[in-house]
Design an enzyme around this catalytic site. Structure first.
Site, PDB file in Angstrom:
ATOM      1  N   ASN A 170       0.856  -1.183   0.000  1.00 48.37           N
ATOM      2  CA  ASN A 170       0.000   0.000   0.000  1.00 48.37           C
ATOM      3  C   ASN A 170       0.899   1.244   0.000  1.00 48.37           C
ATOM      4  O   ASN A 170       1.682   1.451   0.932  1.00 48.37           O
ATOM      5  CB  ASN A 170      -0.897  -0.043   1.247  1.00 48.37           C
TER       6      ASN A 170
ATOM      7  N   HIS B 191       1.016   6.285   1.675  1.00 45.20           N
ATOM      8  CA  HIS B 191       1.742   7.263   2.474  1.00 45.20           C
ATOM      9  C   HIS B 191       2.938   7.876   1.744  1.00 45.20           C
ATOM     10  O   HIS B 191       3.532   8.830   2.237  1.00 45.20           O
ATOM     11  CB  HIS B 191       2.081   6.686   3.843  1.00 45.20           C
TER      12      HIS B 191
ATOM     13  N   HIS C 271      -5.649   3.555  -1.559  1.00 47.44           N
ATOM     14  CA  HIS C 271      -6.972   3.879  -1.034  1.00 47.44           C
ATOM     15  C   HIS C 271      -7.303   5.298  -1.479  1.00 47.44           C
ATOM     16  O   HIS C 271      -6.664   6.259  -1.030  1.00 47.44           O
ATOM     17  CB  HIS C 271      -6.938   3.782   0.504  1.00 47.44           C
TER      18      HIS C 271
ATOM     19  N   ARG D  31      -9.411   8.006  -0.875  1.00 49.29           N
ATOM     20  CA  ARG D  31     -10.365   8.403   0.168  1.00 49.29           C
ATOM     21  C   ARG D  31     -11.247   9.540  -0.312  1.00 49.29           C
ATOM     22  O   ARG D  31     -10.846  10.320  -1.192  1.00 49.29           O
ATOM     23  CB  ARG D  31      -9.617   8.839   1.443  1.00 49.29           C
TER      24      ARG D  31
ATOM     25  N   ARG E 183      -6.924  12.643   0.919  1.00 54.80           N
ATOM     26  CA  ARG E 183      -5.824  13.115   1.773  1.00 54.80           C
ATOM     27  C   ARG E 183      -4.482  12.518   1.348  1.00 54.80           C
ATOM     28  O   ARG E 183      -3.445  13.052   1.693  1.00 54.80           O
ATOM     29  CB  ARG E 183      -6.101  12.806   3.241  1.00 54.80           C
TER      30      ARG E 183
ATOM     31  N   GLU F 103      -8.641   0.330  -2.875  1.00 50.85           N
ATOM     32  CA  GLU F 103      -9.498   0.342  -1.680  1.00 50.85           C
ATOM     33  C   GLU F 103     -10.480   1.491  -1.822  1.00 50.85           C
ATOM     34  O   GLU F 103     -10.077   2.619  -2.147  1.00 50.85           O
ATOM     35  CB  GLU F 103      -8.661   0.539  -0.420  1.00 50.85           C
TER      36      GLU F 103
ATOM     37  N   THR G 126      -8.189   3.299   8.470  1.00 51.83           N
ATOM     38  CA  THR G 126      -9.403   2.495   8.469  1.00 51.83           C
ATOM     39  C   THR G 126      -9.466   1.729   9.783  1.00 51.83           C
ATOM     40  O   THR G 126      -8.745   0.765   9.984  1.00 51.83           O
ATOM     41  CB  THR G 126      -9.400   1.538   7.257  1.00 51.83           C
TER      42      THR G 126
ATOM     43  N   GLU H  91     -10.785  -9.589   3.014  1.00 54.98           N
ATOM     44  CA  GLU H  91      -9.519  -9.238   3.668  1.00 54.98           C
ATOM     45  C   GLU H  91      -9.819  -9.050   5.146  1.00 54.98           C
ATOM     46  O   GLU H  91     -10.676  -8.239   5.515  1.00 54.98           O
ATOM     47  CB  GLU H  91      -8.938  -7.956   3.054  1.00 54.98           C
TER      48      GLU H  91
ATOM     49  N   HIS I   5      -3.400  -4.700   7.782  1.00 52.11           N
ATOM     50  CA  HIS I   5      -3.517  -3.551   8.681  1.00 52.11           C
ATOM     51  C   HIS I   5      -2.600  -3.715   9.895  1.00 52.11           C
ATOM     52  O   HIS I   5      -2.724  -4.668  10.643  1.00 52.11           O
ATOM     53  CB  HIS I   5      -4.936  -3.297   9.188  1.00 52.11           C
TER      54      HIS I   5
HETATM   55  N1  PXP Z   1      -5.701  -3.301   4.003  1.00 54.13           N
HETATM   56  C1  PXP Z   1      -6.678  -2.369   4.049  1.00 54.13           C
HETATM   57  C2  PXP Z   1      -8.025  -2.742   3.541  1.00 54.13           C
HETATM   58  C3  PXP Z   1      -6.427  -1.073   4.533  1.00 54.13           C
HETATM   59  O1  PXP Z   1      -7.417  -0.147   4.574  1.00 54.13           O
HETATM   60  C4  PXP Z   1      -5.124  -0.741   4.944  1.00 54.13           C
HETATM   61  C5  PXP Z   1      -4.824   0.643   5.430  1.00 54.13           C
HETATM   62  O2  PXP Z   1      -5.073   1.556   4.430  1.00 54.13           O
HETATM   63  C6  PXP Z   1      -4.127  -1.728   4.843  1.00 54.13           C
HETATM   64  C7  PXP Z   1      -4.458  -3.001   4.402  1.00 54.13           C
HETATM   65  C8  PXP Z   1      -2.702  -1.447   5.203  1.00 54.13           C
HETATM   66  O3  PXP Z   1      -2.581  -1.135   6.544  1.00 54.13           O
HETATM   67  P1  PXP Z   1      -1.217  -0.545   7.083  1.00 54.13           P
HETATM   68  O4  PXP Z   1      -0.993   0.754   6.386  1.00 54.13           O
HETATM   69  O5  PXP Z   1      -1.434  -0.414   8.546  1.00 54.13           O
HETATM   70  O6  PXP Z   1      -0.153  -1.550   6.734  1.00 54.13           O
END
Ligand code: PXP
Length: 247
Positions: A10, A13, A46, A48, A52, A73, A104, A154, A198
């Site tokens: 992901n 960031h 994602h 959003r 952001r 996402e 999330t 997931e 997550h």
């Molecule tokens: N999976 C989903 C569905 C998420 O919403 C997120 C966070 O955006 C992640 C995985 C990844 O989580 P993390 O950034 O804490 O690794």
């Protein structure tokens, strides 16, 4: 057992840091190229409601940057559905979204939202997009995913990650891990491909990666944080290695 546990990275960031200055650097599309080079199996973003981090124009650029499958996402809204249908990502993971949350925070209430989710799941599916539901590892949510005909779920590993960090929570850590393992088995038994994500880190990833039915982990914040110190390529490679060792 699913042979190779896929790693979806992901890259939200990277965009968070870019947006802090309002320019083009660092570019999430460049991050996607590095993830591909490092052995990542997919890119997750994602989009959003408040944009952001990832923005609309990032989607096409990230898709064009690599041949890796894109996992979008998205909240279960008409706006996001329309964007998903226009971009046709490989997969769409439906997540709950609250404007004021930092990330999330919980799973989607697939059971309570059946009527809202059913047309979105079927329209995405009809367009050839693999639908995933981001849910808590609970039987009623897996049963709801079965009723909705989602091909993928997931599991939210946030509670597991919190328990892992709390030295007084060894009971809840064991309980959380068992819940995820049991729900991965239940999903797989019903023909649903289970994923998880997550809050996963180098320290806590291996017990999750060892769950045999899991086919994919999606990891973001920690890897982008580690990339500051060690580079994105090395950070993805290290996570990949830890996941492989756990199997
Ligand atoms: N999976 C989903 C569905 C998420 O919403 C997120 C966070 O955006 C992640 C995985 C990844 O989580 P993390 O950034 O804490 O690794």
């Amino acid at each position: 057992m699913t042979d190779r546990l896929r790693l979806g990275v992901n890259i939200d960031h990277v965009a968070t840091i870019r947006n802090a200055r309002g320019g083009d650097h660092p570019d999430p599309a460049r991050a996607a190229e590095i993830v591909a080079r490092a052995g990542g199996d997919g890119i997750t973003v994602h989009l959003r409601e408040d944009r952001r981090h990832i923005r609309d124009d990032d989607l096409r650029r990230v898709q064009d940057a690599t041949g890796l499958p894109l996992n979008l996402e998205m909240a279960a809204t008409e706006e996001m559905l329309e964007i998903a249908l226009r971009h046709a990502p490989h997969a769409a993971c439906i997540v709950p979204e609250k404007r004021e949350e930092r990330t999330t925070e919980g799973g989607l209430d697939a059971a309570g939202l059946h009527n809202q989710l059913a047309p979105i799941v079927s329209r995405l599916g009809d367009a050839g997009i693999r639908v995933s539901l981001f849910i808590a590892p609970e039987p009623r949510q897996v049963e709801a995913a079965i009723r909705l005909g989602a091909p993928v779920v997931e599991f939210h590993t946030g509670e597991y990650a919190h328990a892992f960090d709390d030295p007084d929570a060894s009971d809840s850590l064991a309980r959380e891990l068992k819940r995820i393992a049991d729900m991965a088995a239940l999903a797989a038994k019903n023909g649903i491909e289970p994923h998880a994500g997550h809050g996963l880190t180098y320290e806590n990833v291996q017990p999750i990666a060892a769950i045999p039915q899991l086919a994919e982990l999606n990891i973001g914040h920690y890897l982008i944080g580690e990339a500051i110190f060690n580079g994105l390529e090395a950070s993805v490679q290290k996570m990949r290695q830890l996941m492989d060792e756990a199997r």
